[in-house]
Design a protein around this motif. Structure first.
Motif, PDB file in Angstrom:
ATOM      1  N   ARG A  70       5.059   3.306   0.497  1.00 14.56           N
ATOM      2  CA  ARG A  70       3.910   4.054  -0.020  1.00 14.56           C
ATOM      3  C   ARG A  70       2.970   3.120  -0.784  1.00 14.56           C
ATOM      4  O   ARG A  70       1.745   3.231  -0.664  1.00 14.56           O
ATOM      5  N   ARG A  71       3.546   2.191  -1.532  1.00 18.07           N
ATOM      6  CA  ARG A  71       2.706   1.242  -2.280  1.00 18.07           C
ATOM      7  C   ARG A  71       1.924   0.353  -1.326  1.00 18.07           C
ATOM      8  O   ARG A  71       0.751   0.027  -1.575  1.00 18.07           O
ATOM      9  N   LEU A  72       2.539  -0.030  -0.221  1.00 16.04           N
ATOM     10  CA  LEU A  72       1.830  -0.822   0.784  1.00 16.04           C
ATOM     11  C   LEU A  72       0.687  -0.022   1.411  1.00 16.04           C
ATOM     12  O   LEU A  72      -0.407  -0.540   1.628  1.00 16.04           O
ATOM     13  N   LEU A  73       0.946   1.238   1.709  1.00 21.08           N
ATOM     14  CA  LEU A  73      -0.061   2.065   2.362  1.00 21.08           C
ATOM     15  C   LEU A  73      -1.253   2.349   1.463  1.00 21.08           C
ATOM     16  O   LEU A  73      -2.362   2.571   1.949  1.00 21.08           O
ATOM     17  N   THR A  74      -1.041   2.365   0.175  1.00 20.95           N
ATOM     18  CA  THR A  74      -2.137   2.635  -0.759  1.00 20.95           C
ATOM     19  C   THR A  74      -2.802   1.356  -1.251  1.00 20.95           C
ATOM     20  O   THR A  74      -3.765   1.416  -2.021  1.00 20.95           O
ATOM     21  N   GLY A  75      -2.288   0.195  -0.804  1.00 24.59           N
ATOM     22  CA  GLY A  75      -2.948  -1.079  -1.105  1.00 24.59           C
ATOM     23  C   GLY A  75      -2.546  -1.672  -2.444  1.00 24.59           C
ATOM     24  O   GLY A  75      -1.941  -1.031  -3.296  1.00 24.59           O
ATOM     25  N   GLY A  76      -2.853  -2.954  -2.616  1.00 25.19           N
ATOM     26  CA  GLY A  76      -2.647  -3.598  -3.909  1.00 25.19           C
ATOM     27  C   GLY A  76      -1.563  -4.649  -3.943  1.00 25.19           C
ATOM     28  O   GLY A  76      -1.550  -5.488  -4.842  1.00 25.19           O
ATOM     29  N   LEU A  77      -0.633  -4.655  -2.990  1.00 22.26           N
ATOM     30  CA  LEU A  77       0.409  -5.677  -2.995  1.00 22.26           C
ATOM     31  C   LEU A  77      -0.127  -6.964  -2.388  1.00 22.26           C
ATOM     32  O   LEU A  77      -0.908  -6.935  -1.438  1.00 22.26           O
ATOM     33  N   PRO A  78       0.280  -8.112  -2.907  1.00 26.82           N
ATOM     34  CA  PRO A  78      -0.251  -9.380  -2.406  1.00 26.82           C
ATOM     35  C   PRO A  78       0.249  -9.695  -1.002  1.00 26.82           C
ATOM     36  O   PRO A  78       1.367  -9.355  -0.621  1.00 26.82           O
ATOM     37  N   ALA A  79      -0.607 -10.339  -0.220  1.00 25.97           N
ATOM     38  CA  ALA A  79      -0.201 -10.788   1.111  1.00 25.97           C
ATOM     39  C   ALA A  79       0.843 -11.897   0.977  1.00 25.97           C
ATOM     40  O   ALA A  79       0.925 -12.585  -0.040  1.00 25.97           O
TER      41      ALA A  79
END
Length: 358
Positions: free
Chosen positions: A314-323
């Motif tokens: 869910r955190r990945l889908l909502t954005g914000g985690l570093p590549a």
């Protein structure tokens, strides 16, 4: 630091109908209707689960068939893959990251995680994120170890203890993996200490835990820079723990290096249900004369592993985690997971709480 693009497209849950994957599928389907695609080698089971959760799609996936997997990614316009079964190598991860597809990996084998770790530059260049060590152990254990490490101002030694419920119906893949680890030669088994350790686990009293090659004993040396890290395991049934590790000392699991013997042992252990479904994990950090410990307890380890994977996704889908490629304990945006899981019946034990309980 490059931030990964928001996760568009479908979410492919590989092994989506298994002991861990079914929780991932159902939880994500509640948050993101119509985006979840349960997948596995048994298409009929994947379709039944898809129907149950209101998804219109399912897929047949064999993690040993990387060309076929790449076609599934393209045909379903997949943006995130949640990998709940262990592939033979890093080809699946490579296919995801090369295509800019995010990856959440529930795997626990150090040699495979190390192969995915090596894909960090490729992932960053494509704006993709891979999150490894996702689950209870590894996963929450890594996060507790980081907290204890920081509490003592930098640890010289970490002891991680995992108690599993021997009454839980663990998936066949998990039992197969456990049998394989019990067969690991002693010289390759321990990441630090080689002796059993008596440790207090909330709700279970003092237990004897035995060295066991969970991947976090390797990962934490790198992510935290701690020179000595040992992971140990016991079961909620003390007699079964003594029997299991007594058999290992006697060499009974050496035969498990043979594929036929491994299947027989896996089948036998899958039928053993002598304890309950509870679990406990604890991380102790020692730095000079300082000591700190954190623990987490709950029920149904497979379910909680699935919940961890769902929250990361869910955190990945909502954005914000570093590549790039990261282990769970390296992502500060997910540091509150142990607290967030309390709504599902888990309990986080701080150093003060552990001291009061002892």
């Amino acid at each position: 630091m490059t931030t990964a693009k928001c996760g568009g497209g479908a979410v492919l849950v590989v092994g989506g109908y298994g002991a861990v994957g079914v929780t991932v599928t159902r939880t994500l389907a509640g948050w993101f209707p119509d985006r979840i695609v349960p997948a596995g080698r048994d298409l009929a089971r994947a379709r039944r689960l898809a129907s149950e959760v209101g998804s219109g799609r399912a897929a047949r996936v064999d993690v040993a068939d990387s060309p076929g997997f790449a076609r599934v990614l393209e045909d379903n316009r997949v943006g995130v893959v949640v990998l709940c079964v262990e592939p033979p190598d890093a080809a699946i991860a490579r296919a995801c990251l090369a295509g800019g597809v995010h990856l959440v990996d529930v795997g626990a084998s150090h040699h495979l995680l190390a192969q995915v770790d090596a894909l960090g530059e490729q992932a960053a260049a494509r704006g993709a994120t891979a999150v490894l060590s996702v689950g209870v152990a590894p996963g929450l254990t890594n996060q507790l170890a980081r907290r204890a490490h920081e509490e003592v101002g930098g640890a010289d030694r970490l002891d991680v203890t995992v108690l599993l419920g021997s009454g839980e119906s663990h998936g066949a893949d998990a039992v197969r993996w456990t049998v394989a680890q019990l067969a690991v030669p002693a010289e390759r088994r321990a990441g630090g200490g080689t002796r059993p350790r008596r440790v207090a686990l909330p709700g279970y009293g003092i237990r004897t835990a035995h060295p066991f090659p969970f991947s976090d004993q390797h990962t934490l040396r790198r992510t935290l820079g701690v020179p000595e890290v040992t992971t140990r395991m016991c079961l909620d049934s003390a007699p079964l723990t003594a029997a299991l590790f007594g058999l290992r000392r006697a060499g009974a699991f050496r035969a498990a290096r043979n594929s036929y013997a491994r299947r027989v042992l896996t089948s036998a252990l899958t039928r053993v249900h002598l304890g309950g479904e509870g679990f406990a994990v604890r991380a102790d950090a020692f730095g000079g004369d300082r000591h700190a410990a954190y623990a987490l307890t709950g029920s149904a380890q497979s379910r909680v592993t699935g919940l961890v994977a769902a929250h990361v996704t869910r955190r990945l889908l909502t954005g914000g985690l570093p590549a790039g490629v990261h282990h769970l304990d390296q992502l500060r945006d997910l540091a509150s997971l142990p607290e967030n899981l309390s709504r599902y019946g888990t309990t986080l034990w701080t150093p003060d709480a552990l001291q009061a309980a002892s």
